[in-house]
Design a protein around this motif. Sequence first.
Motif, short mmCIF file in Angstrom:
data_model
loop_
_atom_site.label_atom_id
_atom_site.label_comp_id
_atom_site.label_asym_id
_atom_site.label_seq_id
_atom_site.Cartn_x
_atom_site.Cartn_y
_atom_site.Cartn_z
N MET A 41 0.85 -1.18 0.00
CA MET A 41 0.00 0.00 0.00
C MET A 41 0.90 1.24 0.00
SD MET A 41 -2.75 1.41 2.81
CE MET A 41 -3.93 0.15 2.54
N CYS A 42 0.62 2.16 -0.91
CA CYS A 42 1.39 3.39 -0.97
C CYS A 42 0.67 4.50 -0.19
CB CYS A 42 1.67 3.79 -2.41
SG CYS A 42 0.22 4.05 -3.39
N ASP A 43 1.31 5.65 -0.09
CA ASP A 43 0.76 6.76 0.68
C ASP A 43 -0.37 7.48 -0.06
OD1 ASP A 43 2.66 6.34 2.70
OD2 ASP A 43 4.12 7.59 1.66
N LEU A 44 -0.20 7.65 -1.38
CA LEU A 44 -1.14 8.46 -2.16
C LEU A 44 -1.26 7.92 -3.57
CD1 LEU A 44 -2.77 11.16 -2.61
CD2 LEU A 44 -0.58 12.19 -3.24
N ILE A 45 -2.47 7.87 -4.09
CA ILE A 45 -2.71 7.61 -5.50
C ILE A 45 -3.47 8.79 -6.07
CG2 ILE A 45 -4.01 6.21 -7.16
CD1 ILE A 45 -3.33 3.78 -5.52
N ILE A 46 -2.95 9.32 -7.17
CA ILE A 46 -3.63 10.38 -7.92
C ILE A 46 -4.14 9.70 -9.18
CG2 ILE A 46 -3.37 12.59 -9.10
CD1 ILE A 46 -0.91 13.07 -7.25
N LYS A 47 -5.47 9.64 -9.34
CA LYS A 47 -6.04 8.89 -10.46
C LYS A 47 -6.76 9.82 -11.44
CE LYS A 47 -10.40 7.86 -8.15
NZ LYS A 47 -11.37 6.83 -7.85
N ASN A 48 -6.99 9.31 -12.65
CA ASN A 48 -7.75 10.00 -13.70
C ASN A 48 -7.11 11.29 -14.19
OD1 ASN A 48 -9.79 8.02 -13.63
ND2 ASN A 48 -10.77 9.05 -11.91
N ALA A 49 -5.81 11.41 -14.10
CA ALA A 49 -5.12 12.62 -14.58
C ALA A 49 -4.72 12.46 -16.04
CB ALA A 49 -3.86 12.88 -13.74
N ASP A 50 -4.57 13.57 -16.72
CA ASP A 50 -3.92 13.58 -18.03
C ASP A 50 -2.44 13.72 -17.73
OD1 ASP A 50 -6.27 13.45 -19.61
OD2 ASP A 50 -6.59 15.59 -19.26
N ALA B 27 -0.01 13.13 -24.27
CA ALA B 27 -0.55 12.93 -22.92
C ALA B 27 -1.43 11.69 -22.91
CB ALA B 27 -1.37 14.15 -22.51
N PHE B 28 -1.48 11.02 -21.76
CA PHE B 28 -2.32 9.84 -21.62
C PHE B 28 -3.06 9.91 -20.30
CE2 PHE B 28 1.82 8.82 -19.92
CZ PHE B 28 1.56 8.14 -18.75
N LYS B 29 -4.20 9.25 -20.23
CA LYS B 29 -5.02 9.21 -19.02
C LYS B 29 -4.48 8.12 -18.11
CE LYS B 29 -8.74 11.09 -18.41
NZ LYS B 29 -9.00 12.41 -17.87
N GLY B 30 -4.25 8.44 -16.85
CA GLY B 30 -3.74 7.44 -15.92
C GLY B 30 -3.59 8.00 -14.52
N GLY B 31 -2.75 7.37 -13.75
CA GLY B 31 -2.57 7.78 -12.37
C GLY B 31 -1.13 7.65 -11.92
N LEU B 32 -0.88 8.17 -10.73
CA LEU B 32 0.45 8.13 -10.12
C LEU B 32 0.32 7.55 -8.72
CD1 LEU B 32 1.48 11.84 -10.81
CD2 LEU B 32 2.05 9.88 -12.21
N ALA B 33 1.26 6.72 -8.33
CA ALA B 33 1.34 6.24 -6.96
C ALA B 33 2.53 6.90 -6.30
CB ALA B 33 1.49 4.72 -6.93
N GLY C 248 6.98 10.50 -0.52
CA GLY C 248 7.24 11.71 -1.28
C GLY C 248 7.80 11.50 -2.68
N ARG C 249 7.84 10.26 -3.14
CA ARG C 249 8.38 9.97 -4.47
C ARG C 249 7.36 9.22 -5.31
NH1 ARG C 249 14.50 9.24 -4.51
NH2 ARG C 249 15.13 10.15 -2.53
N ILE C 250 7.34 9.50 -6.60
CA ILE C 250 6.48 8.74 -7.52
C ILE C 250 7.10 7.36 -7.69
CG2 ILE C 250 5.57 8.59 -9.86
CD1 ILE C 250 5.71 11.68 -9.93
N VAL C 251 6.33 6.33 -7.35
CA VAL C 251 6.84 4.96 -7.44
C VAL C 251 6.20 4.17 -8.57
CG1 VAL C 251 7.54 4.85 -5.01
CG2 VAL C 251 5.23 4.16 -5.65
N ALA C 252 5.10 4.67 -9.13
CA ALA C 252 4.46 3.97 -10.25
C ALA C 252 3.59 4.94 -11.03
CB ALA C 252 3.61 2.81 -9.74
N VAL C 253 3.47 4.68 -12.33
CA VAL C 253 2.61 5.46 -13.22
C VAL C 253 1.81 4.46 -14.04
CG1 VAL C 253 2.55 7.11 -15.13
CG2 VAL C 253 4.33 7.31 -13.39
#
Length: 64
Positions: free
Chosen positions: A1-10, A19-25, A29-34
């Motif tokens: 489980m990560c700290d934050l998921i940002i979903k549905n972003a361009d 640009a593509f539709k997706g999310g970031l984990a 404080g670091r992006i670990v997955a896209v």
Amino acid sequence: MCDLIIKNADIIDGLGTPAFKGGLAVENGRIVAVGDDLGTAKKTLDAEGLTCLLYTSPSPRDRG
């Protein structure tokens, strides 16, 4: 489980691809997955209608 998921972003990756539709984990404080299948997080933000620009160069802290 990560700290934050940002979903549905361009997402713009800064590499010249469209640009593509997706999310970031984010973890510690670091992006670990896209992508789309990012698992679960302590907090989730819906970024529908917003754009995330990924800056791929290391920060001064990451250079050692």
